[in-house]
Design a protein around this motif. Structure first.
Motif, PDB file in Angstrom:
ATOM      1  N   TRP A  24      70.421  30.303  66.971  1.00 27.74           N
ATOM      2  CA  TRP A  24      69.940  30.583  68.531  1.00 27.74           C
ATOM      3  C   TRP A  24      69.045  29.161  69.059  1.00 27.74           C
ATOM      4  CZ3 TRP A  24      70.523  36.462  67.720  1.00 27.74           C
ATOM      5  CH2 TRP A  24      71.856  37.160  67.039  1.00 27.74           C
ATOM      6  N   GLY A  25      67.922  29.319  68.472  1.00 35.28           N
ATOM      7  CA  GLY A  25      66.822  28.082  69.562  1.00 35.28           C
ATOM      8  C   GLY A  25      67.368  27.348  69.952  1.00 35.28           C
ATOM      9  N   SER A  26      68.325  27.171  68.091  1.00 35.78           N
ATOM     10  CA  SER A  26      68.382  25.675  68.348  1.00 35.78           C
ATOM     11  C   SER A  26      69.329  25.393  69.189  1.00 35.78           C
ATOM     12  CB  SER A  26      68.588  25.290  66.756  1.00 35.78           C
ATOM     13  OG  SER A  26      69.938  25.541  66.505  1.00 35.78           O
ATOM     14  N   ALA A  27      70.210  26.409  69.152  1.00 37.20           N
ATOM     15  CA  ALA A  27      70.764  26.059  70.197  1.00 37.20           C
ATOM     16  C   ALA A  27      71.158  25.318  71.935  1.00 37.20           C
ATOM     17  CB  ALA A  27      72.189  27.229  70.671  1.00 37.20           C
ATOM     18  N   PHE A  28      69.176  25.514  72.614  1.00 37.41           N
ATOM     19  CA  PHE A  28      69.173  25.086  73.403  1.00 37.41           C
ATOM     20  C   PHE A  28      69.117  23.184  73.564  1.00 37.41           C
ATOM     21  CE2 PHE A  28      67.325  29.592  73.871  1.00 37.41           C
ATOM     22  CZ  PHE A  28      67.448  29.767  74.488  1.00 37.41           C
ATOM     23  N   PRO A  29      68.599  23.121  72.690  1.00 39.06           N
ATOM     24  CA  PRO A  29      68.714  21.067  72.433  1.00 39.06           C
ATOM     25  C   PRO A  29      69.605  21.179  72.471  1.00 39.06           C
ATOM     26  CG  PRO A  29      67.060  22.139  70.879  1.00 39.06           C
ATOM     27  CD  PRO A  29      67.482  23.809  71.765  1.00 39.06           C
ATOM     28  N   GLY A 268      63.431  29.110  70.134  1.00 38.14           N
ATOM     29  CA  GLY A 268      64.239  27.529  71.284  1.00 38.14           C
ATOM     30  C   GLY A 268      62.992  26.602  72.216  1.00 38.14           C
ATOM     31  N   PHE A 269      62.005  27.403  72.418  1.00 36.54           N
ATOM     32  CA  PHE A 269      60.533  26.760  72.914  1.00 36.54           C
ATOM     33  C   PHE A 269      59.856  25.653  71.766  1.00 36.54           C
ATOM     34  CE2 PHE A 269      55.936  25.744  73.049  1.00 36.54           C
ATOM     35  CZ  PHE A 269      55.843  25.923  74.606  1.00 36.54           C
ATOM     36  N   VAL A 270      60.245  25.679  70.877  1.00 36.99           N
ATOM     37  CA  VAL A 270      59.384  24.668  69.695  1.00 36.99           C
ATOM     38  C   VAL A 270      60.682  23.558  69.284  1.00 36.99           C
ATOM     39  CG1 VAL A 270      58.571  24.596  67.652  1.00 36.99           C
ATOM     40  CG2 VAL A 270      57.532  26.517  68.902  1.00 36.99           C
ATOM     41  N   LEU A 271      62.193  23.913  69.112  1.00 42.10           N
ATOM     42  CA  LEU A 271      62.908  23.523  68.848  1.00 42.10           C
ATOM     43  C   LEU A 271      62.780  22.129  70.233  1.00 42.10           C
ATOM     44  CD1 LEU A 271      64.758  24.821  66.902  1.00 42.10           C
ATOM     45  CD2 LEU A 271      63.542  23.399  65.560  1.00 42.10           C
ATOM     46  N   SER A 272      62.712  22.773  70.752  1.00 41.04           N
ATOM     47  CA  SER A 272      63.350  21.504  72.460  1.00 41.04           C
ATOM     48  C   SER A 272      61.998  20.721  72.537  1.00 41.04           C
ATOM     49  CB  SER A 272      63.615  22.723  73.120  1.00 41.04           C
ATOM     50  OG  SER A 272      64.481  23.569  73.565  1.00 41.04           O
ATOM     51  N   PHE A 275      62.459  18.029  69.289  1.00 37.46           N
ATOM     52  CA  PHE A 275      63.371  17.432  70.090  1.00 37.46           C
ATOM     53  C   PHE A 275      63.400  15.661  71.698  1.00 37.46           C
ATOM     54  CE2 PHE A 275      64.713  19.907  66.256  1.00 37.46           C
ATOM     55  CZ  PHE A 275      65.495  18.878  65.626  1.00 37.46           C
ATOM     56  N   ASP A 276      62.603  17.055  72.140  1.00 39.31           N
ATOM     57  CA  ASP A 276      62.637  16.096  73.758  1.00 39.31           C
ATOM     58  C   ASP A 276      61.063  15.738  73.599  1.00 39.31           C
ATOM     59  OD1 ASP A 276      62.603  15.493  76.204  1.00 39.31           O
ATOM     60  OD2 ASP A 276      62.677  17.866  77.301  1.00 39.31           O
ATOM     61  N   SER A 277      61.229  13.673  73.259  1.00 41.38           N
ATOM     62  CA  SER A 277      60.056  13.041  73.612  1.00 41.38           C
ATOM     63  C   SER A 277      59.920  13.227  75.335  1.00 41.38           C
ATOM     64  CB  SER A 277      60.812  11.843  73.118  1.00 41.38           C
ATOM     65  OG  SER A 277      61.481  10.972  74.048  1.00 41.38           O
ATOM     66  N   SER A 278      60.336  14.113  75.972  1.00 36.43           N
ATOM     67  CA  SER A 278      59.880  13.548  77.281  1.00 36.43           C
ATOM     68  C   SER A 278      58.285  14.806  77.271  1.00 36.43           C
ATOM     69  CB  SER A 278      60.269  13.663  78.101  1.00 36.43           C
ATOM     70  OG  SER A 278      61.167  14.847  77.955  1.00 36.43           O
ATOM     71  N   SER A 279      58.658  15.651  76.477  1.00 35.58           N
ATOM     72  CA  SER A 279      57.425  17.177  76.553  1.00 35.58           C
ATOM     73  C   SER A 279      56.656  17.010  75.650  1.00 35.58           C
ATOM     74  CB  SER A 279      58.459  18.580  75.422  1.00 35.58           C
ATOM     75  OG  SER A 279      59.355  18.671  75.598  1.00 35.58           O
ATOM     76  N   SER A 282      51.539  18.584  73.134  1.00 34.68           N
ATOM     77  CA  SER A 282      49.959  19.948  73.192  1.00 34.68           C
ATOM     78  C   SER A 282      50.529  21.765  73.352  1.00 34.68           C
ATOM     79  CB  SER A 282      49.515  19.217  74.262  1.00 34.68           C
ATOM     80  OG  SER A 282      49.350  19.943  75.885  1.00 34.68           O
ATOM     81  N   SER A 283      51.581  21.227  74.670  1.00 38.08           N
ATOM     82  CA  SER A 283      52.813  22.376  75.020  1.00 38.08           C
ATOM     83  C   SER A 283      52.702  23.130  73.233  1.00 38.08           C
ATOM     84  CB  SER A 283      53.920  22.202  75.382  1.00 38.08           C
ATOM     85  OG  SER A 283      53.385  21.612  76.149  1.00 38.08           O
ATOM     86  N   LEU A 284      52.857  22.593  72.271  1.00 39.94           N
ATOM     87  CA  LEU A 284      53.140  23.906  71.149  1.00 39.94           C
ATOM     88  C   LEU A 284      51.925  24.610  70.530  1.00 39.94           C
ATOM     89  CD1 LEU A 284      54.771  20.666  68.966  1.00 39.94           C
ATOM     90  CD2 LEU A 284      55.801  22.668  69.273  1.00 39.94           C
TER      91      LEU A 284
END
Length: 306
Positions: A24-29, A268-272, A275-279, A282-284
């Motif tokens: 389900w988390g992977s569905a976000f990206p 969802g947070f971690v996977l986003s 896969f989102d290069s603009s993130s 350090s937020s991890l």
């Protein structure tokens, strides 16, 4: 003496639930990528509903095919199953996702993830107080609060980003719909195959959403190989995750399973971020303490039932 299902073992529950939450988390990206590939504007609600309807209709077909092969029989519903499928499709697919996507039109994804996590509280309260399936204990409340704290931690930007009360209101209605669907699944799966119920409710709910999307002008501007692959992946996510989750609900208390849902926004947070290069990478750093809180909440709720 009736043999206990393997799905009542704690490590099986946790591993299966974590796998579902990861899907389900992977569905976000994946959904965001799908919008891009299929030419869907994030503000075009009815095109999004059409996209979701196609996803869930396909998920239903895949669920029925996969589990028919696994069980070596055709998962066809009986006449007595029809009302159950109708109720589940209304709450689990149609209302949940109509309210969710309408909510996203008025609020941010980060705010939505926090508010949507209230579905765990709703499911436990509805199961204990309304349907009397289990007792509401201090441990369940504490465990739910710990898990919710983890969700808030990975969504700190939700409190500084923009949003409107109507958006959060729609997300709460979506959470309520999901909570009711979990409890209804618990009731209905006593006499019916949960995979069969999941498959057919997806087919019915997906068909309704496709019709709603098309009637109100929804469309997919672009159809290409990447968009099709992403859509098929999302179908598999729903088919596998919801069916396995429903099996867990069948053999365990609602609270024991639904509390694991706090892992979904963390995945969802971690996977986003991955896969989102603009993130910001350090937020991890927020993910580890958030995961610890979510796991602590799951353990607390489960220990109260051992």
């Amino acid at each position: 003496m009736k043999k206990k299902s393997i799905f009542t073992k704690n490590y099986i529950i946790w591993l299966t639930a974590a796998f579902c939450c990861m899907l389900w988390g992977s569905a976000f990206p994946a959904i965001r990528a799908g919008y891009s590939e299929l030419g869907i504007n994030s503000g075009d609600t009815f095109s999004i509903i059409l996209f979701a309807g196609i996803r869930f209709f396909g998920a239903g077909v895949l669920t029925l095919l996969i589990f028919s092969l696994l069980q070596k029989k055709t998962l066809m519903f009986k006449k007595t199953d029809a009302p159950k499928i109708a109720v589940l499709s209304v709450f689990q697919t149609v209302l949940q996702y109509l309210f969710f996507y309408l909510g996203l039109a008025f609020t941010t994804g980060s705010r939505a993830s926090v508010v949507n996590a209230t579905s765990v509280f709703f499911a436990i309260l509805i199961s204990a107080l309304l349907f009397k399936f289990e007792k509401l204990t201090a441990a369940k409340i504490v465990g739910s609060l710990l898990g919710f704290a983890g969700v808030i931690l990975v969504s700190l930007d939700a409190f500084t980003s923009g949003g409107k009360p109507i958006g959060e209101g729609f997300i709460i209605l979506s959470s309520l719909s999901y909570a009711f669907s979990s409890v209804f699944m618990k009731r209905y799966s006593k006499d019916s195959d949960p995979a069969m119920l999941s498959g057919w409710q997806f087919v019915l709910g997906g068909a309704v959403m496709i019709c709603v999307g098309l009637i109100f002008g929804g469309r997919l501007s672009t159809v290409n190989a990447a968009g099709v692959l992403i859509t098929v992946y999302l179908m598999l996510v729903s088919a596998l995750a919801y069916s396995m989750w429903s099996i867990l609900i069948k053999y365990n208390s609602v609270s024991k399973v639904t509390v694991c849902g706090f892992l979904t926004p963390i995945f969802g947070f971690v996977l986003s971020l991955m896969f989102d290069s603009s993130s910001s990478s350090s937020s991890l750093a927020l993910a580890l303490p958030a995961l610890v809180l979510a796991v602590a909440g799951i353990i607390t709720v489960n220990k109260s039932q051992n």
